[in-house]
Design a protein around this motif. Sequence first.
Motif, mmCIF file in Angstrom:
data_model
loop_
_atom_site.group_PDB
_atom_site.id
_atom_site.type_symbol
_atom_site.label_atom_id
_atom_site.label_comp_id
_atom_site.label_asym_id
_atom_site.label_seq_id
_atom_site.Cartn_x
_atom_site.Cartn_y
_atom_site.Cartn_z
ATOM 1 N N CYS A 297 0.753 -1.260 0.078
ATOM 2 C CA CYS A 297 -0.008 0.280 -0.148
ATOM 3 C C CYS A 297 0.985 1.298 0.016
ATOM 4 C CB CYS A 297 -1.069 0.055 1.216
ATOM 5 S SG CYS A 297 0.077 0.045 2.845
ATOM 6 N N GLY A 298 2.138 0.960 0.266
ATOM 7 C CA GLY A 298 3.105 2.344 0.299
ATOM 8 C C GLY A 298 4.458 2.104 0.030
ATOM 9 N N VAL A 299 5.249 3.004 -0.213
ATOM 10 C CA VAL A 299 6.923 2.810 -0.343
ATOM 11 C C VAL A 299 7.562 4.207 0.415
ATOM 12 C CG1 VAL A 299 8.871 2.812 -1.527
ATOM 13 C CG2 VAL A 299 6.740 1.562 -2.267
ATOM 14 N N GLY A 300 8.441 3.823 1.355
ATOM 15 C CA GLY A 300 9.167 4.724 2.052
ATOM 16 C C GLY A 300 10.669 4.774 1.642
ATOM 17 N N ILE A 301 11.155 5.760 1.602
ATOM 18 C CA ILE A 301 12.649 5.782 0.943
ATOM 19 C C ILE A 301 13.305 6.855 2.159
ATOM 20 C CG2 ILE A 301 14.323 6.134 -0.677
ATOM 21 C CD1 ILE A 301 12.669 3.865 -1.456
ATOM 22 N N ALA A 302 14.452 6.495 2.515
ATOM 23 C CA ALA A 302 15.205 7.506 3.413
ATOM 24 C C ALA A 302 16.684 7.847 2.938
ATOM 25 C CB ALA A 302 15.379 7.161 4.981
ATOM 26 N N VAL A 303 17.055 9.004 2.802
ATOM 27 C CA VAL A 303 18.303 9.306 2.263
ATOM 28 C C VAL A 303 19.052 10.199 3.109
ATOM 29 C CG1 VAL A 303 17.519 8.963 -0.217
ATOM 30 C CG2 VAL A 303 17.206 10.987 0.655
ATOM 31 N N PRO A 304 20.445 10.278 3.109
ATOM 32 C CA PRO A 304 21.115 11.252 3.876
ATOM 33 C C PRO A 304 21.207 12.570 3.245
ATOM 34 C CG PRO A 304 22.655 9.663 2.495
ATOM 35 C CD PRO A 304 21.342 9.221 2.356
ATOM 36 N N GLY A 305 20.283 13.283 3.073
ATOM 37 C CA GLY A 305 20.212 14.618 2.674
ATOM 38 C C GLY A 305 18.848 15.134 2.777
ATOM 39 N N SER A 306 18.562 16.580 2.491
ATOM 40 C CA SER A 306 17.446 17.210 2.639
ATOM 41 C C SER A 306 16.524 16.898 1.375
ATOM 42 C CB SER A 306 17.798 18.868 2.662
ATOM 43 O OG SER A 306 18.484 19.205 3.841
ATOM 44 N N VAL A 307 15.377 16.735 1.640
ATOM 45 C CA VAL A 307 14.212 16.301 0.512
ATOM 46 C C VAL A 307 13.078 17.317 0.490
ATOM 47 C CG1 VAL A 307 14.960 13.938 0.779
ATOM 48 C CG2 VAL A 307 13.068 14.808 2.023
ATOM 49 N N ASP A 308 12.406 17.289 -0.619
ATOM 50 C CA ASP A 308 11.221 18.035 -0.903
ATOM 51 C C ASP A 308 10.007 17.119 -0.828
ATOM 52 O OD1 ASP A 308 8.916 19.062 -1.960
ATOM 53 O OD2 ASP A 308 9.938 20.315 -3.408
ATOM 54 N N HIS A 309 9.389 16.947 0.433
ATOM 55 C CA HIS A 309 8.583 16.128 0.378
ATOM 56 C C HIS A 309 7.241 15.782 -0.473
ATOM 57 C CE1 HIS A 309 10.933 16.484 4.272
ATOM 58 N NE2 HIS A 309 10.581 14.956 4.435
ATOM 59 N N GLU A 310 6.876 17.196 -0.813
ATOM 60 C CA GLU A 310 5.915 17.138 -1.891
ATOM 61 C C GLU A 310 6.094 16.432 -3.085
ATOM 62 O OE1 GLU A 310 2.903 18.472 -1.285
ATOM 63 O OE2 GLU A 310 3.292 18.797 0.840
ATOM 64 N N SER A 311 7.327 16.570 -3.703
ATOM 65 C CA SER A 311 7.646 16.116 -5.258
ATOM 66 C C SER A 311 8.718 14.903 -4.803
ATOM 67 C CB SER A 311 8.757 17.250 -5.819
ATOM 68 O OG SER A 311 9.959 17.422 -5.020
ATOM 69 N N GLY A 312 9.251 14.497 -3.546
ATOM 70 C CA GLY A 312 10.119 13.143 -3.574
ATOM 71 C C GLY A 312 11.389 13.595 -4.097
ATOM 72 N N ARG A 313 11.924 14.558 -4.151
ATOM 73 C CA ARG A 313 13.231 14.739 -4.821
ATOM 74 C C ARG A 313 14.006 15.306 -3.617
ATOM 75 N NH1 ARG A 313 13.517 16.722 -10.254
ATOM 76 N NH2 ARG A 313 11.315 16.357 -11.337
ATOM 77 N N VAL A 314 15.411 14.960 -3.959
ATOM 78 C CA VAL A 314 16.555 15.430 -3.280
ATOM 79 C C VAL A 314 16.870 17.001 -3.210
ATOM 80 C CG1 VAL A 314 18.936 15.067 -2.321
ATOM 81 C CG2 VAL A 314 17.544 12.986 -2.839
ATOM 82 N N VAL A 315 16.872 17.650 -2.224
ATOM 83 C CA VAL A 315 17.254 18.971 -2.334
ATOM 84 C C VAL A 315 18.674 19.223 -2.429
ATOM 85 C CG1 VAL A 315 16.915 21.361 -1.011
ATOM 86 C CG2 VAL A 315 14.686 19.778 -1.305
ATOM 87 N N ARG A 316 19.393 18.608 -1.468
ATOM 88 C CA ARG A 316 20.779 18.902 -1.238
ATOM 89 C C ARG A 316 21.198 17.821 -0.297
ATOM 90 N NH1 ARG A 316 24.581 21.596 -3.673
ATOM 91 N NH2 ARG A 316 26.410 22.864 -2.149
ATOM 92 N N SER A 317 22.481 17.208 -0.557
ATOM 93 C CA SER A 317 23.326 16.591 0.102
ATOM 94 C C SER A 317 24.693 16.525 -0.280
ATOM 95 C CB SER A 317 22.739 14.989 0.286
ATOM 96 O OG SER A 317 23.694 14.194 1.081
#
Length: 380
Positions: free
Chosen positions: A126-146
């Motif tokens: 029902c859903g997928v979660g991804i964690a990354v070592p950087g700042s993310v844009d939660h609305e778009s699911g993009r990495v902002v900066r790392s």
Amino acid sequence: MWLIREGRCRTRKELIAYTGLSRSTISDRVDRLIEAGYIRECGVGASEGGRPPSVLEVDPSARLVLVADLGAGHAGVALTDMSATAVAEEFAEIHIDRGPQQVLDWVREAFFRLLDKTGSPMSAVCGVGIAVPGSVDHESGRVVRSFLMPGWDDYPIADVLRGSFDVPILVENDATAMAMGEWWASWRASRSLLLVKVSTGVGAGIVLDGRIYRGAEDAAGSIGHVRIREEDDRVCSCGSRGCVASLASGRAVARELTRMGRDASSSRDVVRLVQAGDPDAIDVTQEAGRTLGIVLATAVSLLNPGVLVLGGDMAETKEHYLTGIRETVYRRSLPYTTRNLEIANSTLGRRAGIVGNAVRVIEHVLSAEAVDARLASSAP
């Protein structure tokens, strides 16, 4: 839904009393949630005269969640139920600087392996979660900066994975996911928790009143690049000198030990040396904890958390890194801000990000908006 999930209301009668809604409205809503597989009846409660009431709970086995926790040099993936309990897990040495395509290809293949291993159909996810070592844009699911993820800036993680998984895909900062995991597993009695992850770099996650605090620009917790010794000649991954990460991270400790003639190229090498009782490794580790404690003392004074948790590789040095943190935090903070503060190592270890990721996805899937939308789409 959240009343049942949090255990505030366990029966139809309790729901009626809590919400003030009519018996017919509650019965209709509960019946629809049961039919849709969100909740189930799990026994009977104590009778107050007449027929004993049915006890309600969220059905943990009705749906599944796929999560991945990506660090600078490691990765963990898991398939969990709706209580954030892992059904299957896999951990590997995967370096994030290999770039998004290679890393996400591995994540996708690992997800399919977990489904095959457990015999679970894709339709159960029902859903997928991804964690990354950087700042993310939660609305778009993009990495902002790392600074630890070359080639990932503005990369559309959610869009890329949506090609294989047609479900909500949430992208989160790794320290933030760990903070939620620790709070959910061990510290829900505390109103606030501050987790600091110390591995290759340094980052923090904040949970206030059971909710993640992100800040105005989703940058809350970015303490690794606070400059505390501008005259220091050690260069940080961000290009500045004297940052917390360049002085107190696992990588920084490893570099110092290498300079002293020890075989250490990573935070895990530091852990190995400390656990072996190397006196220089222990001394440098404790000093790094004292240095990080300078920034954490300020954070404690600002947030007044009930719990300060150390996570990441350096938590595996047990009390050694934590001792340095405690010394500085207690020395530099006012007594009443630390009077009831608990400073502790992670209770979940490498699984903290996995649990926190799963909780985030589950909360999204079980939100009133998501549930209402699904019930409406399935209505005759």
